[in-house]
Design a protein around this motif. Structure first.
Motif, PDB file in Angstrom:
ATOM      1  N   SER A  59      36.110   1.388   7.211  1.00 16.45           N
ATOM      2  CA  SER A  59      36.121  -0.010   7.637  1.00 16.45           C
ATOM      3  C   SER A  59      37.396  -0.656   7.108  1.00 16.45           C
ATOM      4  O   SER A  59      37.662  -0.609   5.901  1.00 16.45           O
ATOM      5  CB  SER A  59      34.910  -0.743   7.070  1.00 16.45           C
ATOM      6  OG  SER A  59      33.747  -0.317   7.742  1.00 16.45           O
ATOM      7  N   ARG A  72      39.643  -4.012   6.545  1.00 14.32           N
ATOM      8  CA  ARG A  72      39.509  -5.472   6.451  1.00 14.32           C
ATOM      9  C   ARG A  72      40.836  -6.179   6.186  1.00 14.32           C
ATOM     10  O   ARG A  72      40.872  -7.372   5.967  1.00 14.32           O
ATOM     11  CB  ARG A  72      38.470  -5.823   5.375  1.00 14.32           C
ATOM     12  CG  ARG A  72      37.074  -5.270   5.708  1.00 14.32           C
ATOM     13  CD  ARG A  72      36.006  -5.643   4.693  1.00 14.32           C
ATOM     14  NE  ARG A  72      34.696  -5.157   5.112  1.00 14.32           N
ATOM     15  CZ  ARG A  72      34.190  -3.962   4.813  1.00 14.32           C
ATOM     16  NH1 ARG A  72      34.894  -3.115   4.074  1.00 14.32           N
ATOM     17  NH2 ARG A  72      32.995  -3.600   5.254  1.00 14.32           N
ATOM     18  N   ASN A 130      31.404 -13.653   5.195  1.00 14.68           N
ATOM     19  CA  ASN A 130      31.705 -12.271   5.580  1.00 14.68           C
ATOM     20  C   ASN A 130      33.018 -11.824   4.952  1.00 14.68           C
ATOM     21  O   ASN A 130      34.028 -12.531   5.081  1.00 14.68           O
ATOM     22  CB  ASN A 130      31.789 -12.220   7.114  1.00 14.68           C
ATOM     23  CG  ASN A 130      31.604 -10.839   7.650  1.00 14.68           C
ATOM     24  OD1 ASN A 130      32.267  -9.911   7.196  1.00 14.68           O
ATOM     25  ND2 ASN A 130      30.699 -10.686   8.594  1.00 14.68           N
ATOM     26  N   SER A 169      35.061  -9.955   6.042  1.00 17.71           N
ATOM     27  CA  SER A 169      36.036  -9.652   7.093  1.00 17.71           C
ATOM     28  C   SER A 169      36.541 -10.900   7.832  1.00 17.71           C
ATOM     29  O   SER A 169      37.206 -10.776   8.857  1.00 17.71           O
ATOM     30  CB  SER A 169      35.433  -8.667   8.090  1.00 17.71           C
ATOM     31  OG  SER A 169      35.120  -7.465   7.427  1.00 17.71           O
ATOM     32  N   LEU A 185      27.593  -9.513  10.864  1.00 20.31           N
ATOM     33  CA  LEU A 185      27.148 -10.671  10.094  1.00 20.31           C
ATOM     34  C   LEU A 185      27.853 -11.944  10.590  1.00 20.31           C
ATOM     35  O   LEU A 185      28.848 -12.403  10.024  1.00 20.31           O
ATOM     36  CB  LEU A 185      27.447 -10.420   8.606  1.00 20.31           C
ATOM     37  CG  LEU A 185      26.944 -11.442   7.599  1.00 20.31           C
ATOM     38  CD1 LEU A 185      25.435 -11.644   7.684  1.00 20.31           C
ATOM     39  CD2 LEU A 185      27.343 -11.006   6.200  1.00 20.31           C
ATOM     40  N   ARG A 191      28.066   8.474   0.786  1.00 21.45           N
ATOM     41  CA  ARG A 191      26.937   8.690   1.693  1.00 21.45           C
ATOM     42  C   ARG A 191      25.855   9.469   0.959  1.00 21.45           C
ATOM     43  O   ARG A 191      26.142  10.261   0.051  1.00 21.45           O
ATOM     44  CB  ARG A 191      27.379   9.501   2.929  1.00 21.45           C
ATOM     45  CG  ARG A 191      28.416   8.790   3.811  1.00 21.45           C
ATOM     46  CD  ARG A 191      27.927   7.454   4.323  1.00 21.45           C
ATOM     47  NE  ARG A 191      28.687   6.961   5.464  1.00 21.45           N
ATOM     48  CZ  ARG A 191      29.662   6.052   5.396  1.00 21.45           C
ATOM     49  NH1 ARG A 191      30.032   5.539   4.243  1.00 21.45           N
ATOM     50  NH2 ARG A 191      30.270   5.652   6.506  1.00 21.45           N
TER      51      ARG A 191
HETATM   52  C1  LIG Z   1      25.912  -2.588  12.296  1.00 21.04           C
HETATM   53  C2  LIG Z   1      26.991  -2.826  11.271  1.00 21.04           C
HETATM   54  C3  LIG Z   1      27.303  -4.132  10.894  1.00 21.04           C
HETATM   55  C4  LIG Z   1      28.312  -4.371   9.970  1.00 21.04           C
HETATM   56  N1  LIG Z   1      28.648  -5.658   9.687  1.00 21.04           N
HETATM   57  C5  LIG Z   1      29.669  -5.897   8.848  1.00 21.04           C
HETATM   58  C6  LIG Z   1      30.099  -7.234   8.609  1.00 21.04           C
HETATM   59  O1  LIG Z   1      29.590  -8.193   9.172  1.00 21.04           O
HETATM   60  N2  LIG Z   1      31.157  -7.419   7.760  1.00 21.04           N
HETATM   61  C7  LIG Z   1      31.797  -6.378   7.162  1.00 21.04           C
HETATM   62  O2  LIG Z   1      32.765  -6.623   6.437  1.00 21.04           O
HETATM   63  N3  LIG Z   1      31.407  -5.090   7.372  1.00 21.04           N
HETATM   64  C8  LIG Z   1      30.376  -4.837   8.194  1.00 21.04           C
HETATM   65  N4  LIG Z   1      29.998  -3.534   8.453  1.00 21.04           N
HETATM   66  C9  LIG Z   1      30.732  -2.418   7.839  1.00 21.04           C
HETATM   67  C10 LIG Z   1      29.901  -1.672   6.762  1.00 21.04           C
HETATM   68  O3  LIG Z   1      29.838  -2.473   5.616  1.00 21.04           O
HETATM   69  C11 LIG Z   1      30.577  -0.324   6.485  1.00 21.04           C
HETATM   70  O4  LIG Z   1      30.550   0.454   7.660  1.00 21.04           O
HETATM   71  C12 LIG Z   1      29.860   0.467   5.374  1.00 21.04           C
HETATM   72  O5  LIG Z   1      29.961  -0.207   4.142  1.00 21.04           O
HETATM   73  C13 LIG Z   1      30.445   1.877   5.195  1.00 21.04           C
HETATM   74  O6  LIG Z   1      31.834   1.806   4.946  1.00 21.04           O
HETATM   75  P1  LIG Z   1      32.870   2.586   5.878  1.00 21.04           P
HETATM   76  O7  LIG Z   1      32.729   2.008   7.270  1.00 21.04           O
HETATM   77  O8  LIG Z   1      34.244   2.316   5.311  1.00 21.04           O
HETATM   78  O9  LIG Z   1      32.520   4.034   5.832  1.00 21.04           O
HETATM   79  C14 LIG Z   1      28.997  -3.280   9.374  1.00 21.04           C
HETATM   80  C15 LIG Z   1      28.685  -1.973   9.772  1.00 21.04           C
HETATM   81  C16 LIG Z   1      27.708  -1.753  10.714  1.00 21.04           C
HETATM   82  C17 LIG Z   1      27.423  -0.331  11.151  1.00 21.04           C
END
Ligand SMILES: Cc1cc2nc3c(=O)[nH]c(=O)nc-3n(C[C@H](O)[C@H](O)[C@H](O)COP(=O)(O)O)c2cc1C
Length: 181
Positions: free
Chosen positions: A12, A14, A66, A68, A130, A166
């Motif tokens: 993810s 940001r 959030n 992000s 979110l 994980r």
């Molecule tokens: C359905 C879903 C909703 C998410 N919503 C947010 C969000 O609103 N804000 C955010 O910063 N990350 C969000 N995430 C990212 C997750 O926090 C992130 O995928 C998880 O912590 C694992 O980290 P990685 O994606 O780096 O492997 C979301 C992920 C998913 C799958």
């Protein structure tokens, strides 16, 4: 990139560079979403590509505490995934299972395709859930019968995030019945 390697190395993102995303690259990630499987091939998804800074700032305002928020404002592109309601999981206009409308499932498949192809092309994304979906729908003039499911910034990454751990397979995989290892 091999598929499993792409899956395992995606993070993810940001923080984004302001470098623009080429139209052809954008088309490739949208193609990945378009080719996702869906309930009876109903393809309930719709994607809104946001490049306008004013619209991005409004969308950022719909995010709920959030991490992000800044990413939505600063990434060159934000892709918002919407769904037509009452299509996925339906047969002859009735819910076909006891699980209701499957739009979240189908949109998630499409968006995961999109983020994986984006990563394979060197671009960052983060699934965002979110936020206030009704505010986002108002901002983007999403019509009745559709809802906003998720959004992701899209752009060149300006960070190298840590790997989020994980669960081990031994914790999440059972054999023949739930809980049986
Ligand atoms: C359905 C879903 C909703 C998410 N919503 C947010 C969000 O609103 N804000 C955010 O910063 N990350 C969000 N995430 C990212 C997750 O926090 C992130 O995928 C998880 O912590 C694992 O980290 P990685 O994606 O780096 O492997 C979301 C992920 C998913 C799958």
């Amino acid at each position: 990139m091999e598929v499993l390697e792409t899956i395992k190395t995606r993070r993810s993102i940001r923080k984004y560079q302001t470098t623009p995303v080429d139209d052809r690259v954008l088309e490739q990630v949208l193609e990945a979403a378009r080719w996702a499987p869906s309930w009876k091939n109903s393809q309930c998804w719709r994607f809104i590509v946001v490049r306008d800074n004013k619209v991005k700032a409004e969308l950022a305002g719909a995010l709920i505490s959030n991490p992000s928020t800044e990413a939505v404002m600063s990434a060159p592109v934000v892709i918002v995934a919407c769904a037509e309601l009452g299509k996925s999981g339906y047969h002859q206009e009735k819910a076909a299972t006891d699980k209701g409308d499957w739009y979240m499932f189908d949109v998630a498949l499409a968006m995961q395709n999109l983020v994986l192809v984006a990563h394979s092309l060197g671009l960052g994304t983060v699934h965002l859930g979110l936020f206030d979906a009704k505010s986002a729908a108002n901002i983007l003039r999403v019509p009745d019968g559709y809802c906003v499911v998720e959004m992701t910034p899209l752009g060149y990454t300006d960070q190298e995030p840590q790997v989020r751990p994980r669960k081990e397979l031994s914790e999440i995989v059972f054999y023949d019945s739930f809980g049986k290892r």
